[in-house]
Design an enzyme around this catalytic site. Sequence first.
Site, PDB file in Angstrom:
ATOM      1  N   GLU A 256       0.889  -1.174   0.000  1.00 22.50           N
ATOM      2  CA  GLU A 256       0.000   0.000   0.000  1.00 22.50           C
ATOM      3  C   GLU A 256       0.918   1.213   0.000  1.00 22.50           C
ATOM      4  OE1 GLU A 256      -1.467   3.233   1.103  1.00 22.50           O
ATOM      5  OE2 GLU A 256      -1.908   2.313   3.046  1.00 22.50           O
ATOM      6  N   CYS A 289      -2.136   9.081   3.650  1.00 24.77           N
ATOM      7  CA  CYS A 289      -1.955   8.597   2.279  1.00 24.77           C
ATOM      8  C   CYS A 289      -3.177   8.858   1.407  1.00 24.77           C
ATOM      9  CB  CYS A 289      -1.624   7.106   2.290  1.00 24.77           C
ATOM     10  SG  CYS A 289      -2.871   6.054   3.074  1.00 24.77           S
TER      11      CYS A 289
END
Length: 486
Positions: A256, A289
């Site tokens: 990720e 993020c």
Amino acid sequence: MTDRLMIEGVAVSPHHYIGGKRVSSPTTFETRSPMNWDNLLGNIARGDGQTADLAVTAATEAFPAWAALTSKERAAYMHRLADLIEENKEKIAIAECMDMAMLQESLELRLVPRGALNFRNYADLAVEHEERVWDSKGTHNRVIRMPAGPAVIITPWNAPFMLSTWKVAPALAAGNTVILKPAEWSPLSASLLADMVDQAGFPPGVFNVVQGMGYEVGNALVNDPRVKRISFTGSVPTARIIGKAAAENVVPFTAELGGKSCLLVFEDADIDAAAKKAAGQYDDSGQVCMCGSRIIVQESIAEEFEKKFHEYTDKHIMGDSKNGDTTMSAMIHPTHVERVMGFIERARENGDEIVRGGKKYKEDGLWVEPTLIKPKNNDSEVVQSEIFGPVLTFQTFKTEEEGVALANSTVFGLSGIVYTGSRDRAERVGRAVRGGTVWVNTFLVRDLTAPFGGIGLSGLGREGGHYALEFHSDLKTLQILEDSTS
């Protein structure tokens, strides 16, 4: 060796946790508080190849017995751990606030409880799992999920406790043993998690924590052929290094990675709600993020939107993350502050318009003012590169097609945010925006059973729900000839 550090009254071990015991290292690294960089929180054990070998050995030896337990038996351990997280949420929040400066109130009310929920959710999903069963061509068939083996989990410095539990929980629930390597900029909450694992009575070696530098101990962990799964959250360059190691040993790997998400606002949207959400992207100083860092607004409402956006941004308060009035935390590290300021300075040199902010809040601190930039064009670095700080860009579009094209114009695809008052447009644009998750008229609402991950340079594979449990499992098809057994 020093047994415990005292962090605002919270005792935290600076040592690794391997095979159910605390293990020291001959060398250490510092961890300091971003809220006051002169505040040395402590010296943390710095692992190396020998430390990695010790941890993988412990996880390998513990694996057969842990894998042999039923999902229900493993779930009992995980629910006890979740109880302990809830009982200690204030201590965890204090330590993590001091270590990486995320707002203490946010940690205590949202992120630490989410850590407990992660363990409960995956424990229950594993218990509720039903094998696929069917008859075909004279055989009775079943698909069986088998534990894979030791899993290396490498987590980032932002929201470290929540993200560690998000990755550790499915690995344990699937029957794997775990070696967790937390980021060196925020290692303390992983050490507290190890204490709670120990208190919950997990067998030695099922869960291990190894601290240190990625290029030292992290490199040794991902290159160990005994490791059967690798799960990473962090930067694209590091993912490429880990991916090569995983490929060498033919080990499944999830990553990720970064994001450069859009916040796409149409003229039929609730402008006030969209502007408020856009100003909210400065929360945690943009060190998220999934942050909607590219604000893209339909031309006809751009002026009204921008006015409201500035009104909401003006309400942000930069300060001590222990203070409930603070809305913007300090940034994690001086190195990261200089990186973010570098983006701003290059934007100035490029001819991009710095609409607001663009400076450090205090020269002797780690806060950067909430910054808004109108880029000269879509190729500007501030549009195309992940900054991971309180820096947003502002662009406009005329037609829906142009707006979607701008939204999809980077190499990233972690998430997206769309604001519209039209149900048809919500469906149409929601499908058109490329991202692992797209929110319409909301943000950061998470169903833990849904897949989570990115497209393009935002990642590889999916976490969440059964997707994570399947990643941490080896699948077997068992076929038995009908009427061949009695």
